[in-house]
Enzyme design. Structure first.
Site, mmCIF file in Angstrom:
data_model
loop_
_atom_site.group_PDB
_atom_site.id
_atom_site.type_symbol
_atom_site.label_atom_id
_atom_site.label_comp_id
_atom_site.label_asym_id
_atom_site.label_seq_id
_atom_site.Cartn_x
_atom_site.Cartn_y
_atom_site.Cartn_z
ATOM 1 N N ASN A 1 -19.332 31.971 24.521
ATOM 2 C CA ASN A 1 -19.570 32.970 25.565
ATOM 3 C C ASN A 1 -19.268 34.369 25.062
ATOM 4 O OD1 ASN A 1 -20.065 30.985 27.508
ATOM 5 N ND2 ASN A 1 -17.936 30.907 28.181
ATOM 6 N N ASN B 1 -4.162 20.755 31.176
ATOM 7 C CA ASN B 1 -3.101 21.541 31.799
ATOM 8 C C ASN B 1 -2.758 20.871 33.136
ATOM 9 O OD1 ASN B 1 -4.987 22.367 33.708
ATOM 10 N ND2 ASN B 1 -5.311 24.375 32.785
ATOM 11 N N ASP C 1 -6.999 27.149 24.534
ATOM 12 C CA ASP C 1 -7.954 26.871 23.453
ATOM 13 C C ASP C 1 -7.273 26.969 22.092
ATOM 14 O OD1 ASP C 1 -9.956 26.605 25.356
ATOM 15 O OD2 ASP C 1 -10.425 28.752 25.306
ATOM 16 N N GLY D 1 -7.523 39.454 24.706
ATOM 17 C CA GLY D 1 -8.807 38.862 24.324
ATOM 18 C C GLY D 1 -8.648 37.422 23.878
ATOM 19 N N SER E 1 -7.148 37.350 19.768
ATOM 20 C CA SER E 1 -5.700 37.066 19.805
ATOM 21 C C SER E 1 -5.303 35.798 19.042
ATOM 22 C CB SER E 1 -5.252 36.913 21.263
ATOM 23 O OG SER E 1 -5.780 35.717 21.808
HETATM 24 O O1 RIB Z 1 -10.522 29.420 27.932
HETATM 25 C C1 RIB Z 1 -10.877 30.769 27.934
HETATM 26 C C2 RIB Z 1 -12.356 30.906 27.922
HETATM 27 O O2 RIB Z 1 -12.877 30.402 29.141
HETATM 28 C C3 RIB Z 1 -12.868 32.313 27.849
HETATM 29 O O3 RIB Z 1 -13.010 32.774 26.541
HETATM 30 C C4 RIB Z 1 -14.173 32.258 28.627
HETATM 31 O O4 RIB Z 1 -15.300 32.452 27.839
HETATM 32 C C5 RIB Z 1 -14.183 30.902 29.305
HETATM 33 O O5 RIB Z 1 -15.011 30.025 28.674
#
Ligand code: RIB
Length: 306
Positions: free
Chosen positions: A13, A186, A253, A288, A292
């Site tokens: 994204n 989570n 992530d 970000g 980050s």
């Molecule tokens: O987990 C964070 C992400 O969720 C963001 O970067 C956004 O793009 C969404 O997919």
């Protein structure tokens, strides 16, 4: 041959971020926002995290018919990520995420999938040879569910471990539960996929419920409390590292990417969670999603000092 390759199958994204004093309530306009744009998407974030943290990564994703596709491909290449299985849409734009981040580092996100929706089960035919030398496949829930199931089945048949992070929270069929090696959730996702209330059951029982569904290892990320590991042989909580958070976007992530690196090298254990907690802690100290994500050496130095 020892297999260490990590295949990430997931979304990319463009994150459009408004930094606001507080998250707007329904009907409220919050003024004086600061705007920033960054590369994001749960799949891309996890691929970049795994690569920066020492993994060998091949990323399967779908990019749009816009200027972002070239920029993203170049960015993935710079991060030493394999890009030969990336789909380019002729009809849809690159996925977009609209994100609010408040002063207290909390966020809320709406995602328009765009080209990510084109990562259909049929596309697996175009990239399945990447599993020949892979140790683990990593997926999230920003691509079609049917694709996740098809990829998991194929990877499982090929002896490739399956790490699934059902984010955003989604239903998981019994047949998929049975072939997941590592489920990363989570608190919200844990409740959603188990159908149980966390306050009522508590972390160990809820994790056990997920193990009973056939998952081989459950990892629950618990924010400032840390992360919990449950396998049939081992259970334990890893406390979080104390840092000053400025933006939590992409922390989960980063955690998943870090966990994938450890799991690609051997059986998942509590030390892998420590490394993932440290990587996630460092990520929330910067703005970000992808900007980050720390490098492996930064995480190791941080762990030594804390
Ligand atoms: O987990 C964070 C992400 O969720 C963001 O970067 C956004 O793009 C969404 O997919």
């Amino acid at each position: 041959m020892e297999r260490k390759k990590i295949v990430v199958v997931g979304s990319s994204n463009i994150d459009m971020v408004a930094r606001v004093h507080h998250l707007p309530k329904p009907g409220e306009t919050v003024g004086n926002a600061r705007f920033l744009q960054a590369f994001g998407g749960k799949g891309a974030n996890q691929a970049v995290a795994a690569a920066r943290l020492g993994g060998t990564v091949d990323f399967v994703t779908s990019l749009g018919n816009d200027m972002f596709a070239d920029a993203l491909t170049e960015h993935f290449t710079k991060n030493c990520i394999g890009v030969s299985h990336i789909h380019r849409s002729t009809e849809n734009p690159t996925g977009t995420a609209l994100i609010f981040v408040a002063d207290n580092a909390e966020n809320c996100i709406a995602v328009s999938p765009g080209a990510n929706a084109e990562l259909t089960p049929d596309y697996l035919e175009k990239f399945k040879e990447t599993f020949d030398d892979a140790a683990i496949v990593v997926m999230q829930a920003e691509i079609p569910y049917e694709t996740i199931c098809r990829v998991a089945e194929y990877a499982h048949r090929k002896g490739v471990k399956v790490l699934f992070n059902p984010a955003p929270a989604c239903h998981i069929d019994d047949s998929l539960f049975k072939i997941i090696d590592i489920l990363v959730v989570n608190e919200t996702e844990a409740e959603y996929v188990s159908g149980l209330n966390l306050m009522e059951y508590g972390i160990p029982l809820l994790a056990q419920n997920l193990l009973n569904k056939g998952v081989k290892a459950v990892v629950m990320t618990l924010g400032v409390q840390g992360a919990y590991l449950a396998t049939p042989d081992e259970c334990g909580l890893v406390p979080s590292y104390k840092v000053t958070a400025v933006d939590t976007t992409g922390a989960g992530d980063t955690f998943c990417g870090a966990l994938a690196v450890g799991s690609a090298e051997g059986d998942l254990n509590i030390n892998h969670l420590r490394f993932a907690c440290a990587a996630a802690a460092l990520s929330v100290t910067q703005e970000g999603a992808q900007p980050s994500i720390p490098l492996r050496d930064e995480v190791l130095a941080f762990m030594e000092n804390h």
